[in-house]
Design a protein around this motif. Structure first.
Motif, PDB file in Angstrom:
ATOM      1  N   TYR A 142      -0.527  29.325 -17.849  1.00 49.32           N
ATOM      2  CA  TYR A 142       0.905  29.501 -17.565  1.00 49.32           C
ATOM      3  C   TYR A 142       1.702  28.284 -18.043  1.00 49.32           C
ATOM      4  N   TRP A 143       1.138  27.082 -17.833  1.00 43.47           N
ATOM      5  CA  TRP A 143       1.813  25.861 -18.299  1.00 43.47           C
ATOM      6  C   TRP A 143       1.920  25.867 -19.820  1.00 43.47           C
ATOM      7  N   LYS A 151       4.641  28.328 -21.020  1.00 43.83           N
ATOM      8  CA  LYS A 151       5.969  27.759 -20.807  1.00 43.83           C
ATOM      9  C   LYS A 151       6.303  26.730 -21.881  1.00 43.83           C
ATOM     10  N   LYS A 167       7.038  28.570 -25.249  1.00 46.59           N
ATOM     11  CA  LYS A 167       8.319  29.286 -25.247  1.00 46.59           C
ATOM     12  C   LYS A 167       9.508  28.333 -25.202  1.00 46.59           C
ATOM     13  N   GLU A 192       7.969  31.823 -10.666  1.00 45.56           N
ATOM     14  CA  GLU A 192       6.577  31.950 -11.109  1.00 45.56           C
ATOM     15  C   GLU A 192       5.928  33.162 -10.452  1.00 45.56           C
TER      16      GLU A 192
END
Length: 257
Positions: A23-24, A27, A30, A38
């Motif tokens: 997820y990090w 991010k 993007k 979240e």
């Protein structure tokens, strides 16, 4: 079915860490400036990962708790003792695969050691190290012989058991010394013993319980290979025996000899 807590803990740590990292990374790629809530699974992963990682490192490389379920190590360890085991005394091993990556030390005669039972490695056993690789060890007439030398026992009277170990009342309480390690053992004179003599193979250890006539140990199933070693028991942090009024406060914090 045996539940492998170490494997489950390792898997949970990996999954939560992987989710948080992915997820990090998304991010970062993007580069969005818009604040978004979240996903719940990411929130949980980011919260649990550091906790799971801490427990994994602590349990795998530093110290692990165990509970004593039987009388085989009486009078040193009682049924209901909760003990701590040093995981790095005999070397640092990777979790789950148990491969040694750093060699720190070796077991010594008299150490109390936790190991995986050779006939069923899913079970953890605890016994005292009696003989080292290359030793000739024998057990005759309730006495240990190491390399031809008889290990002397000194009588201390009759043992009085408590709680779930009350059935050992009346056993002979003896003092025994293996090199620098002094400890007490229990002997039941009326009970026959398995006798014999072997030479301990390289990379193996001969283990016995302190409750000599009530212990399933190396006299029955052979020696313990080094790869089965879990760690060295060093402290009692709790004792709970419902048959002995619950907590025995006198045992808390006791150093295991």
């Amino acid at each position: 079915m045996h539940f492998d807590f170490s494997a489950a803990l390792t898997l949970a740590t990996f999954i939560t860490g992987f989710i948080a990292a992915i997820y990090w990374l998304i991010k970062r790629l993007k580069k969005s400036q818009t604040a978004r809530k979240e996903p719940l699974i990411v929130e949980y992963s980011k919260s649990f990962f550091p906790v799971l990682l801490f427990v994994l490192v602590l349990r795998s490389f530093i110290v692990e708790p165990f509970r004593i379920p039987s009388s085989s190590m009486m009078p040193t360890l009682l049924i209901g003792d909760f003990i701590l085991v040093n995981k790095f005394s005999y070397g640092i091993r990777l979790p789950v695969v148990d491969t040694k990556i750093i060699d720190i030390g070796k077991p010594e005669r008299g150490d109390i050691m936790v190991f995986r039972y050779p006939q069923n490695p899913s079970l953890d056993y605890i016994k005292r190290v009696i003989a080292l690789p290359g030793d000739k060890v024998g057990y005759f007439d309730k006495h240990i012989f190491i390399n031809g030398e008889k290990i002397i026992q000194k009588p201390l009277g009759l043992y009085k058991g408590v709680g779930q170990g009350e059935n050992m009342t009346g056993a002979l309480l003896q003092h025994e010394q293996l090199q620098a390690k002094e400890h007490e053992i229990l002997i039941m004179q009326q009970r026959p013993s398995v006798e014999g003599e072997i030479i301990v193979p390289d990379g193996h250890y001969f283990m016995m319980g302190d409750n000599r006539d009530n212990s399933n140990d190396s006299r029955y199933w052979g020696t313990v290979p080094e790869e089965n070693i879990v760690g060295k028991a060093f402290m009692i942090w709790m004792n709970w025996d419902a048959d002995n009024k619950g907590v025995d406060w006198s045992r808390l914090g006791s150093i295991i000899q």
